[in-house]
Design a protein around this motif. Structure first.
Motif, PDB file in Angstrom:
ATOM      1  N   ARG A 145      13.136 -41.597  -3.048  1.00 53.83           N
ATOM      2  CA  ARG A 145      14.534 -41.698  -3.545  1.00 53.83           C
ATOM      3  C   ARG A 145      14.292 -42.329  -4.946  1.00 53.83           C
ATOM      4  N   ASN A 146      13.418 -43.236  -5.452  1.00 51.73           N
ATOM      5  CA  ASN A 146      13.214 -43.845  -6.635  1.00 51.73           C
ATOM      6  C   ASN A 146      12.795 -42.760  -7.660  1.00 51.73           C
ATOM      7  N   ALA A 147      12.062 -41.771  -7.251  1.00 49.74           N
ATOM      8  CA  ALA A 147      11.641 -40.869  -8.068  1.00 49.74           C
ATOM      9  C   ALA A 147      12.793 -40.047  -8.352  1.00 49.74           C
ATOM     10  N   ALA A 148      13.613 -39.464  -7.368  1.00 50.90           N
ATOM     11  CA  ALA A 148      14.660 -38.822  -7.802  1.00 50.90           C
ATOM     12  C   ALA A 148      15.576 -39.490  -8.590  1.00 50.90           C
ATOM     13  N   ARG A 149      16.031 -40.616  -8.489  1.00 47.58           N
ATOM     14  CA  ARG A 149      16.710 -41.612  -9.461  1.00 47.58           C
ATOM     15  C   ARG A 149      16.297 -41.556 -10.859  1.00 47.58           C
ATOM     16  N   ARG A 150      14.932 -41.330 -11.231  1.00 45.90           N
ATOM     17  CA  ARG A 150      14.516 -41.658 -12.535  1.00 45.90           C
ATOM     18  C   ARG A 150      14.456 -40.026 -13.108  1.00 45.90           C
ATOM     19  N   GLY A 151      14.812 -39.217 -12.426  1.00 45.78           N
ATOM     20  CA  GLY A 151      14.698 -37.906 -13.066  1.00 45.78           C
ATOM     21  C   GLY A 151      14.012 -36.779 -12.472  1.00 45.78           C
ATOM     22  N   VAL A 152      12.608 -37.386 -11.529  1.00 44.45           N
ATOM     23  CA  VAL A 152      11.887 -36.351 -11.016  1.00 44.45           C
ATOM     24  C   VAL A 152      12.549 -35.534 -10.016  1.00 44.45           C
TER      25      VAL A 152
END
Length: 400
Positions: free
Chosen positions: A236-243
């Motif tokens: 989830r954190n990766a998706a939030r930072r644009g990954v």
């Protein structure tokens, strides 16, 4: 306890039984000194019978052949099937076999789930493919989609050591094969095992490290997806930072309750931009992932409680642009041509009645590592299978 990455290897991706079985059986047929084989399942079907023949032939020509199959996954193998190998000189062992209870197999937890073959200390195969005809397309609609790798180079020494350590109580005399360590290519790799001792979180730790460093893309294709809270949070954190985070899950599962559990986690991920696709052509049995344009992994470990907290597992982690690209292109093709996208709108239908289940599931995955510690960490046994006399070798918990 982290094992070092090793340079100078060659790694080839093998997709499904059509690619895997010809290569592994050819390597066994060419073996001169030793074959070490670990697997969860061997069936008495056309694939299992071909394995039986090639191992028996190797043993007859003087190759040392050591086989360990899981006592739960391979519980139904006929005695005469095993005898055809042991009579030829194959040393066949069952991992922690247990008696049936009311006709049912018992001792579900802490299985030998990894799939490893090492030939003469020079060539290794690691992946998720068992020895059964359901890994071939002609099996029908329930044929499994799965992956393995063929490896040469210095990292084979790691694979050989891991397999030999598992078999050490029954290796008499001990193996004297010395793995070849000369470079064969440009791939950097490391073999990571999960056990119930000092490496109980090793595979998850490598995943977490890669997810935290991801900058452009993450693709995970995993058959049984119900990971721990830390791994869910990093996705989830990766998706939030644009990954760009893409998950390929089962859409035609071999066990429907598995998909039901996975879907309870979809809302959490979809809300932050994770893309989820369900593979609908046939059951997905793969356990592969890639991060950015270098990192990839292929192995036996699902992202579920059994693999992450109980079973013996093994994954090869790989750093190589060409391999990463090959796997990425294949998974992209799966996602675009053979999957159904899962949308948040679809998942929130009926949310009101699923909300309590979702709440319970999140708390279960958050606390499962601690809960797993309540289950007994039994001593694991390797039980040699012989035509007339069966002896037992004990394998200490911390030595896998």
């Amino acid at each position: 306890m982290k094992r070092p990455w090793v340079e100078g290897n060659s790694v080839e991706l093998l997709i499904n039984g059509e690619a895997y079985y010809p290569r592994v059986f050819e390597a066994m047929a060419q073996a001169r000194e030793e074959i070490l084989l670990e697997t969860f399942i061997i069936y008495d079907d056309k694939v299992g019978q071909q394995l039986q023949r090639v191992l028996a032939d190797a043993a007859r020509r003087g190759v040392r052949v050591e086989v360990v199959a899981d006592g739960y996954g391979t519980a139904d193998l006929p005695a005469d099937f095993i005898a055809a190998m042991t009579d030829a000189g194959v040393r066949f062992h069952l991992f922690d076999p247990q008696p049936r209870l009311a006709g049912m197999r018992t001792n579900l937890f802490r299985r030998l789930h990894r799939k490893i073959v090492v030939i003469d200390g020079q060539r290794a195969f690691i992946g998720g493919i068992n020895y059964s005809a359901d890994h071939l397309g002609d099996f029908g609609p329930m044929a499994k989609q799965d992956y393995a790798v063929e490896v040469t180079g210095p990292v084979v020494a790691q694979v050989h050591a891991v397999s030999r350590r598992l078999m050490s109580p029954v290796l008499e005399p001990p193996s004297d094969v010395r793995p070849v360590t000369a470079p064969t290519g440009d791939v950097t790799a490391v073999l990571v095992e999960r056990d119930n001792g000092q490496r109980s979180t090793a595979i998850e730790a490598y995943y977490l490290e890669a997810l935290r460093k991801a900058s452009s893309r993450i693709v995970v294709a995993n058959a049984y997806f119900f990971p721990g809270y830390r791994l869910l949070r990093e996705l989830r954190n990766a998706a939030r930072r644009g990954v760009e985070v893409t998950l390929i899950m089962q859409g035609e599962p071999d066990m429907r309750w598995v998909r039901a559990l996975s879907r309870l986690l979809y809302n959490y991920l979809l809300r932050d931009g994770v893309r989820i696709h369900e593979y609908c052509r046939r059951p997905l049995h793969g356990k592969v992932a890639l991060v950015d344009d270098q990192w990839a992994t292929v192995g036996s470990s699902n992202l579920d409680p059994l693999s992450l907290s109980f079973n013996l597992e093994a994954n090869l982690f790989i750093r190589d642009h060409a391999f990463n690209q090959q796997l990425y292109q294949h998974l992209q093709s799966l996602a675009s041509e053979q999957c159904k996208p899962v949308t948040l709108e679809r998942m929130i239908r009926g949310y009101w009645w699923r909300a309590p289940l979702i709440f319970l599931c999140f708390h279960a995955v958050r606390h499962f590592p601690r809960i797993a510690g309540w289950f007994p960490a039994h001593r694991k046994r390797l039980e040699p299978q012989q035509p007339e006399v069966a002896t037992q070798g004990n394998l200490n918990e911390g030595n896998t």
